[in-house]
Design a protein around this motif. Sequence first.
Motif, PDB file in Angstrom:
ATOM      1  N   ILE A  15       0.750  -1.299  -0.042  1.00 55.09           N
ATOM      2  CA  ILE A  15      -0.058  -0.184  -0.037  1.00 55.09           C
ATOM      3  C   ILE A  15       0.901   1.124  -0.023  1.00 55.09           C
ATOM      4  CG2 ILE A  15      -1.803   1.258   1.290  1.00 55.09           C
ATOM      5  CD1 ILE A  15      -3.070  -1.111   2.039  1.00 55.09           C
ATOM      6  N   SER A  16       1.814   1.173   1.011  1.00 58.61           N
ATOM      7  CA  SER A  16       2.663   2.555   1.017  1.00 58.61           C
ATOM      8  C   SER A  16       3.884   2.103   0.436  1.00 58.61           C
ATOM      9  CB  SER A  16       2.924   2.977   2.480  1.00 58.61           C
ATOM     10  OG  SER A  16       1.856   3.221   3.175  1.00 58.61           O
ATOM     11  N   LYS A  17       4.439   2.973  -0.499  1.00 57.88           N
ATOM     12  CA  LYS A  17       5.588   2.538  -1.243  1.00 57.88           C
ATOM     13  C   LYS A  17       6.823   3.395  -0.761  1.00 57.88           C
ATOM     14  CE  LYS A  17       3.362   0.551  -4.697  1.00 57.88           C
ATOM     15  NZ  LYS A  17       2.028   0.539  -4.150  1.00 57.88           N
ATOM     16  N   ASN A  18       8.011   2.914  -1.080  1.00 57.48           N
ATOM     17  CA  ASN A  18       9.334   3.388  -0.429  1.00 57.48           C
ATOM     18  C   ASN A  18       9.704   4.165  -1.426  1.00 57.48           C
ATOM     19  OD1 ASN A  18      11.600   3.949   0.903  1.00 57.48           O
ATOM     20  ND2 ASN A  18      12.554   1.809   0.348  1.00 57.48           N
ATOM     21  N   LEU A  19       9.454   5.644  -1.484  1.00 56.57           N
ATOM     22  CA  LEU A  19       9.943   6.505  -2.650  1.00 56.57           C
ATOM     23  C   LEU A  19      11.214   7.489  -2.271  1.00 56.57           C
ATOM     24  CD1 LEU A  19       6.446   7.978  -3.338  1.00 56.57           C
ATOM     25  CD2 LEU A  19       7.812   5.716  -4.470  1.00 56.57           C
ATOM     26  N   SER A  20      12.216   7.340  -3.082  1.00 48.36           N
ATOM     27  CA  SER A  20      13.386   8.234  -2.946  1.00 48.36           C
ATOM     28  C   SER A  20      13.528   8.979  -4.104  1.00 48.36           C
ATOM     29  CB  SER A  20      14.548   7.052  -2.473  1.00 48.36           C
ATOM     30  OG  SER A  20      14.833   6.226  -3.591  1.00 48.36           O
ATOM     31  N   GLU A  21      14.624   9.785  -4.043  1.00 52.09           N
ATOM     32  CA  GLU A  21      15.392  10.576  -5.094  1.00 52.09           C
ATOM     33  C   GLU A  21      14.325  11.528  -5.828  1.00 52.09           C
ATOM     34  OE1 GLU A  21      17.425   8.104  -7.738  1.00 52.09           O
ATOM     35  OE2 GLU A  21      18.263   7.051  -5.967  1.00 52.09           O
ATOM     36  N   GLY A  22      13.417  12.199  -5.148  1.00 52.27           N
ATOM     37  CA  GLY A  22      12.363  12.941  -5.802  1.00 52.27           C
ATOM     38  C   GLY A  22      12.671  14.258  -6.402  1.00 52.27           C
ATOM     39  N   ILE A  23      12.435  14.351  -7.433  1.00 46.24           N
ATOM     40  CA  ILE A  23      12.524  15.577  -8.549  1.00 46.24           C
ATOM     41  C   ILE A  23      11.234  16.132  -8.766  1.00 46.24           C
ATOM     42  CG2 ILE A  23      15.058  15.148  -9.016  1.00 46.24           C
ATOM     43  CD1 ILE A  23      14.211  14.501 -11.720  1.00 46.24           C
ATOM     44  N   GLU A  24      11.015  17.451  -8.826  1.00 46.64           N
ATOM     45  CA  GLU A  24       9.907  18.193  -9.259  1.00 46.64           C
ATOM     46  C   GLU A  24       9.722  18.840 -10.549  1.00 46.64           C
ATOM     47  OE1 GLU A  24       7.573  21.912  -7.418  1.00 46.64           O
ATOM     48  OE2 GLU A  24       7.158  19.831  -6.326  1.00 46.64           O
ATOM     49  N   ILE A  25       9.239  18.519 -11.510  1.00 51.55           N
ATOM     50  CA  ILE A  25       9.314  18.901 -12.904  1.00 51.55           C
ATOM     51  C   ILE A  25       8.005  19.705 -13.147  1.00 51.55           C
ATOM     52  CG2 ILE A  25      10.975  17.368 -13.606  1.00 51.55           C
ATOM     53  CD1 ILE A  25       8.476  15.521 -15.144  1.00 51.55           C
ATOM     54  N   THR A  26       7.878  20.532 -14.196  1.00 53.96           N
ATOM     55  CA  THR A  26       6.872  20.858 -15.038  1.00 53.96           C
ATOM     56  C   THR A  26       6.354  20.270 -16.227  1.00 53.96           C
ATOM     57  OG1 THR A  26       7.357  23.119 -13.690  1.00 53.96           O
ATOM     58  CG2 THR A  26       5.470  23.117 -15.569  1.00 53.96           C
ATOM     59  N   CYS A  27       5.437  19.923 -16.477  1.00 53.66           N
ATOM     60  CA  CYS A  27       5.173  19.504 -17.935  1.00 53.66           C
ATOM     61  C   CYS A  27       3.777  19.509 -18.331  1.00 53.66           C
ATOM     62  CB  CYS A  27       5.539  17.774 -17.897  1.00 53.66           C
ATOM     63  SG  CYS A  27       4.643  17.005 -16.581  1.00 53.66           S
ATOM     64  N   ARG A  28       3.258  19.042 -19.416  1.00 51.81           N
ATOM     65  CA  ARG A  28       2.082  19.129 -20.082  1.00 51.81           C
ATOM     66  C   ARG A  28       1.661  17.641 -20.204  1.00 51.81           C
ATOM     67  NH1 ARG A  28       1.631  19.445 -25.458  1.00 51.81           N
ATOM     68  NH2 ARG A  28       3.498  20.103 -26.403  1.00 51.81           N
ATOM     69  N   GLU A  29       0.354  17.452 -20.441  1.00 50.24           N
ATOM     70  CA  GLU A  29      -0.097  16.173 -21.061  1.00 50.24           C
ATOM     71  C   GLU A  29      -0.036  16.429 -22.515  1.00 50.24           C
ATOM     72  OE1 GLU A  29      -4.022  14.209 -19.624  1.00 50.24           O
ATOM     73  OE2 GLU A  29      -4.413  16.118 -19.038  1.00 50.24           O
ATOM     74  N   PHE A  30       0.701  15.191 -22.999  1.00 53.86           N
ATOM     75  CA  PHE A  30       0.733  14.921 -24.399  1.00 53.86           C
ATOM     76  C   PHE A  30      -0.343  14.883 -25.396  1.00 53.86           C
ATOM     77  CE2 PHE A  30       1.999  11.947 -28.121  1.00 53.86           C
ATOM     78  CZ  PHE A  30       2.663  12.823 -28.827  1.00 53.86           C
ATOM     79  N   ASP A  31      -1.293  14.211 -24.916  1.00 52.20           N
ATOM     80  CA  ASP A  31      -2.654  14.428 -25.776  1.00 52.20           C
ATOM     81  C   ASP A  31      -3.673  14.403 -24.607  1.00 52.20           C
ATOM     82  OD1 ASP A  31      -2.538  11.747 -24.659  1.00 52.20           O
ATOM     83  OD2 ASP A  31      -2.205  10.958 -26.482  1.00 52.20           O
TER      84      ASP A  31
END
Length: 149
Positions: A15-31
Amino acid sequence: MTVTLYKNTSDARCISKNLSEGIEITCREFDNGSIMNPRLIVEYNSEYANKNYCFISDFGRYYYINNIEITNGKRCIINCSVDVLMTYAGSIRNVNATIVRRQGSGTTTIPDSSITLKTAPNVQDYIFTGNSDVFTSGAYILNVFGGGA
């Protein structure tokens, strides 16, 4: 839209994932894709190659990154699929449920009539050191101990 990319080292069934190395980006939907399987287009960065998980704040959901396609113009398309367990982890933990089946035989506190149980008797003989008249009078002593349903 703002997306945070992560490296996930947990099993998909957690249920809970072990997440690391987070980076925030700005993007848009491709379609005009779906909220369940979005395709995001972003300027390519080699850091994305080791990312396999993301959070899209606009949708409020967590996603597996299934593939990263490199396109022309130094861009890439990130193909995602929703992780229902992590997205709704809080709601799942707050559920009160009655369990009617159990997986495997690791616990005996949940009865399951669909699992066949095998009994293995453990018979041990001990020398009686008490009154020898017990054996000549026709009386027997039977002592049973242990668990049972």
